[in-house]
Design an enzyme around this catalytic site. Structure first.
Site, PDB file in Angstrom:
ATOM      1  N   ASN A 131      -4.546  12.061  16.092  1.00 17.59           N
ATOM      2  CA  ASN A 131      -5.339  11.106  15.307  1.00 17.59           C
ATOM      3  C   ASN A 131      -6.761  10.912  15.813  1.00 17.59           C
ATOM      4  OD1 ASN A 131      -3.556  10.526  13.309  1.00 17.59           O
ATOM      5  ND2 ASN A 131      -2.970   8.504  14.061  1.00 17.59           N
ATOM      6  N   SER A 188      -5.976  10.423   6.644  1.00 16.49           N
ATOM      7  CA  SER A 188      -5.982   9.113   5.977  1.00 16.49           C
ATOM      8  C   SER A 188      -7.269   8.335   6.257  1.00 16.49           C
ATOM      9  CB  SER A 188      -4.769   8.297   6.423  1.00 16.49           C
ATOM     10  OG  SER A 188      -4.783   8.136   7.830  1.00 16.49           O
ATOM     11  N   ASN A 211      -8.717  12.585  12.770  1.00 20.73           N
ATOM     12  CA  ASN A 211      -9.184  11.512  11.889  1.00 20.73           C
ATOM     13  C   ASN A 211     -10.652  11.208  12.188  1.00 20.73           C
ATOM     14  OD1 ASN A 211      -7.067  10.019  10.073  1.00 20.73           O
ATOM     15  ND2 ASN A 211      -5.964  10.625  11.890  1.00 20.73           N
ATOM     16  N   GLY A 265       0.851  -1.196   0.000  1.00 18.88           N
ATOM     17  CA  GLY A 265       0.000   0.000   0.000  1.00 18.88           C
ATOM     18  C   GLY A 265       0.879   1.236   0.000  1.00 18.88           C
ATOM     19  N   ALA A 266       0.322   2.366   0.403  1.00 19.29           N
ATOM     20  CA  ALA A 266       1.077   3.616   0.382  1.00 19.29           C
ATOM     21  C   ALA A 266       2.349   3.516   1.219  1.00 19.29           C
ATOM     22  CB  ALA A 266       0.199   4.758   0.897  1.00 19.29           C
ATOM     23  N   LEU A 267       2.231   3.018   2.458  1.00 21.13           N
ATOM     24  CA  LEU A 267       3.405   2.938   3.326  1.00 21.13           C
ATOM     25  C   LEU A 267       4.436   1.934   2.823  1.00 21.13           C
ATOM     26  CD1 LEU A 267       2.334   3.253   7.067  1.00 21.13           C
ATOM     27  CD2 LEU A 267       2.938   5.003   5.397  1.00 21.13           C
ATOM     28  N   GLY A 268       3.953   0.752   2.439  1.00 17.98           N
ATOM     29  CA  GLY A 268       4.865  -0.286   1.960  1.00 17.98           C
ATOM     30  C   GLY A 268       5.662   0.193   0.757  1.00 17.98           C
ATOM     31  N   GLU A 311      -8.860   1.417  10.766  1.00 16.98           N
ATOM     32  CA  GLU A 311      -8.350   0.883  12.039  1.00 16.98           C
ATOM     33  C   GLU A 311      -9.148   1.461  13.212  1.00 16.98           C
ATOM     34  OE1 GLU A 311      -4.626   2.204  10.670  1.00 16.98           O
ATOM     35  OE2 GLU A 311      -3.763   0.189  10.548  1.00 16.98           O
ATOM     36  N   LYS A 319       0.839  10.278  19.310  1.00 16.66           N
ATOM     37  CA  LYS A 319       0.230  10.364  17.987  1.00 16.66           C
ATOM     38  C   LYS A 319      -1.298  10.363  18.077  1.00 16.66           C
ATOM     39  CE  LYS A 319       0.359   9.076  13.198  1.00 16.66           C
ATOM     40  NZ  LYS A 319       0.715   8.151  12.129  1.00 16.66           N
TER      41      LYS A 319
END
Lengths: 321, 321
Positions: free
Chosen positions: A196, A262, A200, A17-20, A274, A192
């Protein structure tokens, strides 16, 4: 984690995905030995490689090793989990083939309770958690637009950072990722959450970007109240977060303009969220130590209902087709 | 309110929405002398009269007196305010021509702080408030579909019910409206808020009917927590609402099936909502006496933002046309 970390570790990344893709591209570009496990789009990834665009750079990693199963990759020195926590059930099958006695497993996932499922499979002593401050989206297989390359904080699960945690931080820095190893991973996770949980969360419930949240007097005050609940809950666990950190969040967010958190992107694009790691688990942990988190809990319930409603709509749409 | 209430009062009804038409039809049908002030649709109202359908009856009042200004109606014995609280600014112009020294003014509006604007214009001593438990919608000018004819509780503003309050209650009963006069109007208003604050509020924020709210575990628990906040806030004012009343709300709501609270209808149809009277004022009053109402306040902020967002969308749409 007694053995020292190798100079040139064999690295597996679970998830493209985006992070990977972002972190994968950085590691490949730095000459590391990277092996990526991708659920889909493998032909495109193999043919075209990884392409990352940040506000200041373009990173292209043409030759990447892409796999469809972890058995094909085999044991590695470092395994990076770059999938969502919602996919953690699969770790029981995915992780074991990648492990040897001294493998370090680093999870990039958000929220609380993300190291535990890894520890259950790999044992607690080799788990490292990362908190990634980054804004990026995957726009096509292997293609990532990164608006904010940010930084990464890593720490050992349940213990102060050891030699190998510092070695992994050094590996990231060699790959151009601003990374520091910290002794208190959980404190970093609560840090964090201060941003978040409200931003979020309210972005999903109100369906708006951060600039709209900040411009609305009630929501801005609500975001602050929720942050204060997060700070108070963290304090009950002995994690002191200064009040000034709350102010700092608003200053930083104001500079982000019309930022789409996100979770809002995932929500609007019909993807998994999540929910438990970012909202459910913090609420449960806070309540377990008697912290009053009425707004966090209300936000959690509203998000859950909203996602259930979205999923029902998506299902109904799919049935019509 | 020293003079006794006349046998055949001259009655003005301000507003020809669902409530104005429903109660107007009942009064006309009972032979009362009714004069209705309507902002729009006057030709249709005059030509077709009022038509009400309840689960058990059809009420038709063919001949009704419809007016475009209160000056045309002139002084009355009883003035019934059946507009929304959002239109209360207009009372300064609308009320005076309807008043003589002994006129009783009855407001049918929801929430807290609805008697005060009337008292400012007409003086506090002749103001009566009504809490209407009713489910009805206006489907066309003069046409009302009433799913739940319900009952009405009335009380004098700031004082126990007097002779004239009882006379007005008797007038309603003669017209077929189950009505009782109570000595503590404010307690009655808090009673109604126990349901209205969570169910009308969450229906807007989640965009769903009551059955969906009840079926969602988190929202059902949230509705209960919000009700408990209302009950605790009322208690700070000396208004004792038993806990069993909260349970009763859930039993009753379960029987209502897929009920669309009036605020949800107003929200979805682009109409004004009594945000301040149902959510804002209760929150402010609760906080003024130190009651903790974090969920009520959060709900208030979320509703306000949602309505602001809806209004911006309606405005953008109107501009496009």
């Amino acid at each position: 984690m007694s053995a020292s970390f190798p100079e040139t570790p064999r690295i597996a990344i679970i998830g493209a995905g985006a992070l990977g893709c972002y972190y994968g591209a950085r590691l490949v570009k730095a000459g590391e030995d990277v092996h990526i496990l991708a659920r889909s789009g493998r032909a495109a990834l193999t043919a075209q490689g990884l392409k990352v665009k940040t506000p200041t750079e373009r990173i292209t990693a043409r030759k990447v090793h892409i796999y469809g199963s972890s058995a094909e990759i085999g044991p590695c020195d470092l395994v990076i989990i770059a999938t969502k926590a919602t996919a953690n059930e699969a770790l029981r099958q995915v992780l074991p083939p990648l492990l040897k006695p001294d493998t370090v497993v680093l999870t990039l996932q958000n929220g609380l309770g993300v190291e535990e499922p890894v520890a259950e499979v790999a044992g607690p002593d080799r788990v490292i958690g990362a908190i990634c401050y980054i804004g990026c989206v995957r726009t096509a297989p292997g293609v990532v637009a990164c608006s904010f390359p940010g930084l990464m904080t890593i720490g050992k699960f349940g213990k102060p950072a050891g030699e190998r945690t510092h070695a992994v931080a050094a590996l990231w820095r060699r790959a151009g990722v601003k990374c520091t190893a910290q002794d208190n991973l959980e404190l970093q996770r609560w840090h964090k959450l201060v941003w978040n949980v409200p931003f979020n969360g309210l972005a999903i419930v109100a369906g708006v970007t951060t600039d709209v949240l900040l411009a609305d007097e009630g929501l801005r005050l609500l975001a602050r109240r929720i942050m204060e609940e997060v700070v108070e809950a963290a304090a009950k666990f002995g994690h002191e977060i200064p009040r000034s950190f709350v102010d700092l969040q608003f200053e930083r967010t104001a500079k982000m303009a019309a930022y789409r958190p996100s979770s809002l992107i995932d929500f609007e694009e019909g993807r998994d969220l999540e929910i438990e790691e970012i909202w459910g688990e913090p609420v449960r942990r806070a309540k377990s130590v008697g912290a009053a988190v009425p707004r966090m809990e209300m936000l959690y319930w509203l998000i859950k209902q909203r996602i259930a409603q979205r999923n029902a709509q998506l299902k109904a749409k799919a049935r019509k087709r």
